[in-house]
Write a protein that holds these residues in place. Structure first.
Motif, PDB file in Angstrom:
ATOM      1  N   ARG A   1       0.828  -1.206   0.000  1.00 35.12           N
ATOM      2  CA  ARG A   1       0.000   0.000   0.000  1.00 35.12           C
ATOM      3  C   ARG A   1       0.862   1.257   0.000  1.00 35.12           C
ATOM      4  NH1 ARG A   1      -2.941  -3.351   3.578  1.00 35.12           N
ATOM      5  NH2 ARG A   1      -1.957  -2.398   5.415  1.00 35.12           N
ATOM      6  N   VAL A   2       1.905   1.282   0.807  1.00 36.80           N
ATOM      7  CA  VAL A   2       2.779   2.463   0.885  1.00 36.80           C
ATOM      8  C   VAL A   2       3.469   2.715  -0.450  1.00 36.80           C
ATOM      9  CG1 VAL A   2       4.874   3.387   1.943  1.00 36.80           C
ATOM     10  CG2 VAL A   2       3.140   2.284   3.368  1.00 36.80           C
ATOM     11  N   PHE A   3       3.915   1.634  -1.098  1.00 28.58           N
ATOM     12  CA  PHE A   3       4.642   1.772  -2.360  1.00 28.58           C
ATOM     13  C   PHE A   3       3.717   1.801  -3.573  1.00 28.58           C
ATOM     14  CE2 PHE A   3       8.387  -0.604  -0.207  1.00 28.58           C
ATOM     15  CZ  PHE A   3       8.737   0.560   0.461  1.00 28.58           C
ATOM     16  N   SER A   4       2.401   1.679  -3.339  1.00 23.77           N
ATOM     17  CA  SER A   4       1.415   1.662  -4.433  1.00 23.77           C
ATOM     18  C   SER A   4       1.774   0.611  -5.479  1.00 23.77           C
ATOM     19  CB  SER A   4       1.309   3.049  -5.088  1.00 23.77           C
ATOM     20  OG  SER A   4       0.867   4.016  -4.165  1.00 23.77           O
ATOM     21  N   LEU A   5       2.060  -0.597  -5.013  1.00 26.77           N
ATOM     22  CA  LEU A   5       2.444  -1.669  -5.924  1.00 26.77           C
ATOM     23  C   LEU A   5       1.269  -2.075  -6.803  1.00 26.77           C
ATOM     24  CD1 LEU A   5       4.562  -4.058  -3.653  1.00 26.77           C
ATOM     25  CD2 LEU A   5       5.332  -2.133  -5.049  1.00 26.77           C
ATOM     26  N   SER A   6       1.577  -2.373  -8.058  1.00 25.30           N
ATOM     27  CA  SER A   6       0.563  -2.880  -8.974  1.00 25.30           C
ATOM     28  C   SER A   6       0.234  -4.327  -8.604  1.00 25.30           C
ATOM     29  CB  SER A   6       1.069  -2.823 -10.410  1.00 25.30           C
ATOM     30  OG  SER A   6       2.163  -3.721 -10.590  1.00 25.30           O
ATOM     31  N   ALA A   7      -0.820  -4.860  -9.216  1.00 30.40           N
ATOM     32  CA  ALA A   7      -1.182  -6.254  -8.960  1.00 30.40           C
ATOM     33  C   ALA A   7      -0.032  -7.187  -9.330  1.00 30.40           C
ATOM     34  CB  ALA A   7      -2.445  -6.617  -9.741  1.00 30.40           C
ATOM     35  N   GLU A   8       0.651  -6.898 -10.440  1.00 30.15           N
ATOM     36  CA  GLU A   8       1.780  -7.729 -10.858  1.00 30.15           C
ATOM     37  C   GLU A   8       2.905  -7.664  -9.834  1.00 30.15           C
ATOM     38  OE1 GLU A   8       2.973  -6.370 -14.658  1.00 30.15           O
ATOM     39  OE2 GLU A   8       1.385  -7.395 -15.750  1.00 30.15           O
ATOM     40  N   GLN A   9       3.188  -6.442  -9.342  1.00 30.15           N
ATOM     41  CA  GLN A   9       4.272  -6.281  -8.386  1.00 30.15           C
ATOM     42  C   GLN A   9       3.948  -6.951  -7.050  1.00 30.15           C
ATOM     43  OE1 GLN A   9       4.425  -1.987  -8.601  1.00 30.15           O
ATOM     44  NE2 GLN A   9       6.319  -2.021  -9.783  1.00 30.15           N
ATOM     45  N   ARG A  10       2.680  -6.865  -6.626  1.00 32.63           N
ATOM     46  CA  ARG A  10       2.282  -7.532  -5.382  1.00 32.63           C
ATOM     47  C   ARG A  10       2.449  -9.043  -5.513  1.00 32.63           C
ATOM     48  NH1 ARG A  10      -1.138  -4.486  -1.772  1.00 32.63           N
ATOM     49  NH2 ARG A  10      -1.440  -2.362  -2.542  1.00 32.63           N
ATOM     50  N   ALA A  11       2.009  -9.586  -6.655  1.00 30.76           N
ATOM     51  CA  ALA A  11       2.129 -11.027  -6.869  1.00 30.76           C
ATOM     52  C   ALA A  11       3.597 -11.447  -6.885  1.00 30.76           C
ATOM     53  CB  ALA A  11       1.439 -11.421  -8.176  1.00 30.76           C
ATOM     54  N   TYR A  12       4.429 -10.624  -7.482  1.00 31.69           N
ATOM     55  CA  TYR A  12       5.872 -10.902  -7.544  1.00 31.69           C
ATOM     56  C   TYR A  12       6.466 -10.941  -6.140  1.00 31.69           C
ATOM     57  CZ  TYR A  12      10.827  -9.879  -8.593  1.00 31.69           C
ATOM     58  OH  TYR A  12      12.195  -9.892  -8.659  1.00 31.69           O
ATOM     59  N   ALA A  13       6.150  -9.928  -5.320  1.00 34.12           N
ATOM     60  CA  ALA A  13       6.683  -9.869  -3.963  1.00 34.12           C
ATOM     61  C   ALA A  13       6.182 -11.038  -3.122  1.00 34.12           C
ATOM     62  CB  ALA A  13       6.297  -8.538  -3.308  1.00 34.12           C
ATOM     63  N   GLU A  14       4.907 -11.375  -3.255  1.00 35.56           N
ATOM     64  CA  GLU A  14       4.336 -12.501  -2.500  1.00 35.56           C
ATOM     65  C   GLU A  14       4.975 -13.821  -2.925  1.00 35.56           C
ATOM     66  OE1 GLU A  14       0.201 -12.140  -3.271  1.00 35.56           O
ATOM     67  OE2 GLU A  14      -0.046 -10.349  -2.004  1.00 35.56           O
ATOM     68  N   ASP A  15       5.222 -13.954  -4.223  1.00 38.12           N
ATOM     69  CA  ASP A  15       5.847 -15.183  -4.720  1.00 38.12           C
ATOM     70  C   ASP A  15       7.273 -15.304  -4.180  1.00 38.12           C
ATOM     71  OD1 ASP A  15       5.949 -17.537  -6.089  1.00 38.12           O
ATOM     72  OD2 ASP A  15       6.078 -16.662  -8.085  1.00 38.12           O
ATOM     73  N   LEU A  16       7.992 -14.188  -4.156  1.00 34.06           N
ATOM     74  CA  LEU A  16       9.341 -14.191  -3.595  1.00 34.06           C
ATOM     75  C   LEU A  16       9.315 -14.633  -2.136  1.00 34.06           C
ATOM     76  CD1 LEU A  16      10.968 -10.923  -5.017  1.00 34.06           C
ATOM     77  CD2 LEU A  16      11.836 -13.244  -5.311  1.00 34.06           C
ATOM     78  N   LEU A  17       8.381 -14.076  -1.378  1.00 36.28           N
ATOM     79  CA  LEU A  17       8.298 -14.415   0.039  1.00 36.28           C
ATOM     80  C   LEU A  17       7.940 -15.885   0.224  1.00 36.28           C
ATOM     81  CD1 LEU A  17       8.403 -13.503   2.965  1.00 36.28           C
ATOM     82  CD2 LEU A  17       6.018 -12.780   2.770  1.00 36.28           C
ATOM     83  N   ASN A  18       6.980 -16.377  -0.552  1.00 38.80           N
ATOM     84  CA  ASN A  18       6.581 -17.783  -0.441  1.00 38.80           C
ATOM     85  C   ASN A  18       7.733 -18.720  -0.771  1.00 38.80           C
ATOM     86  OD1 ASN A  18       3.968 -17.273   0.396  1.00 38.80           O
ATOM     87  ND2 ASN A  18       3.161 -17.202  -1.684  1.00 38.80           N
ATOM     88  N   ARG A  19       8.466 -18.392  -1.812  1.00 41.38           N
ATOM     89  CA  ARG A  19       9.577 -19.246  -2.208  1.00 41.38           C
ATOM     90  C   ARG A  19      10.727 -19.148  -1.205  1.00 41.38           C
ATOM     91  NH1 ARG A  19       8.812 -21.471  -7.108  1.00 41.38           N
ATOM     92  NH2 ARG A  19       7.045 -20.647  -8.287  1.00 41.38           N
ATOM     93  N   ALA A  20      10.912 -17.962  -0.643  1.00 41.71           N
ATOM     94  CA  ALA A  20      11.951 -17.816   0.389  1.00 41.71           C
ATOM     95  C   ALA A  20      11.645 -18.688   1.591  1.00 41.71           C
ATOM     96  CB  ALA A  20      12.047 -16.350   0.809  1.00 41.71           C
ATOM     97  N   ARG A  21      10.372 -18.874   1.872  1.00 42.76           N
ATOM     98  CA  ARG A  21       9.965 -19.711   3.004  1.00 42.76           C
ATOM     99  C   ARG A  21       9.866 -21.189   2.633  1.00 42.76           C
ATOM    100  NH1 ARG A  21       5.186 -15.617   5.097  1.00 42.76           N
ATOM    101  NH2 ARG A  21       6.490 -14.352   6.491  1.00 42.76           N
TER     102      ARG A  21
END
Length: 282
Positions: A78-98
């Motif tokens: 929300r702070v960075f106003s991420l697009s839907a693509e960017q949010r999905a990218y960040a979430e995927d990174l976090l999921n894979r990191a875990r």
């Protein structure tokens, strides 16, 4: 346990997005408006305040030393106003990191059903792309429209390689920058799925050496996930035409996409495609 490599990529991505947030977009009481700001965008401590975490917590997230909670990641979006693509990218990174998602590396072979479909398309340019933008298969119309893929060295049959290293592509696409940036974004997205893929690493290394633009855009950590669009192209035989493109995934081979080029019915561009088809007919 989260993997350091994926967290490092996530941290770099968040740092890049932080630098893009204009301080004037944030309430005055939360941002220092000192005349001389030494950083572009927001400061780390300002982001930490906005997402209600300690400055040390956010610093460790950006440094790739800590996996943020899902709530914190959503707040950052929300702070960075991420697009839907960017949010999905960040979430995927976090999921894979875990370790929640297993990568699926390997050399791609053209799916036989896609190959069969491709061979029956004789009115529209079509090709099959792999996850690293490998050009796995194509029909004659695609070669007549874009480039003679069969004449290229096997190592060059990659859409990103063609886009960045074949000079004629800069004239072929009227908006070359947009096409090239999309290639970078798609490869960046694949890097999340397969961070340890040696073929992808070699491709990124090759393009980084060959193109200053690729190197700069790769460092921006932007992602793409496009399924359709329209592009003006300058064809040596057909002139300037506007073509639509659509990407289709086959459930039996989700890592491959069938790309179709078309034109609006009844348009001069559609007639140009028919002329191209007549030129390759036996």
């Amino acid at each position: 346990m989260a993997t350091n490599s994926q967290l490092k990529v996530l941290g770099d991505f968040l740092k890049a997005r932080r630098s893009e947030v204009p301080p004037e977009n944030i309430p005055e009481q939360l941002v220092s408006y000192a005349t001389h700001r030494r950083v572009k965008g927001l400061r780390r401590e300002e982001v930490a305040q906005l997402v209600a975490v300690s400055p040390d917590y956010y610093a460790r997230v950006e440094q790739g030393r800590l996996a943020p909670s899902e709530q914190v990641l959503q707040a950052l979006g929300r702070v960075f106003s991420l697009s839907a693509e960017q949010r999905a990218y960040a979430e995927d990174l976090l999921n894979r990191a875990r370790g929640y998602v297993e990568p699926a590396p390997g050399v791609e072979r053209t799916n036989q059903r896609l190959q069969l479909l491709l061979e029956q398309l004789n009115e529209l340019p079509a090709m099959v792309l792999g996850p690293r933008l490998e050009v796995l298969a194509w029909n004659e119309l695609a070669s007549a429209l874009i480039i003679d893929f069969s004449s290229l060295p096997a190592s060059d049959r990659n859409y990103a390689v063609i886009t960045f290293t074949y000079p004629q592509m800069r004239d072929f696409y009227e908006d070359w920058d947009s096409v090239a940036r999309t290639c970078v974004g798609l490869l960046r997205r694949e890097a999340v799925s397969n961070p340890d893929d040696p073929q992808l690493a070699a491709l990124v290394g090759r393009l980084s050496i060959a193109s200053e633009e690729f190197r700069r855009w790769w460092a921006e950590h932007r992602v793409s996930d496009q399924d359709f669009g329209a592009k003006y192209i300058n064809h040596p035989g057909l002139g300037r035409i506007l073509l639509n493109w659509d990407a289709f995934s086959y459930s039996g081979s989700g890592r491959q996409q069938l790309i179709l080029w078309s034109a609006d019915k009844g348009s001069a561009d559609a007639e140009a495609l028919k002329e191209l088809a007549r030129g390759v007919s036996p």
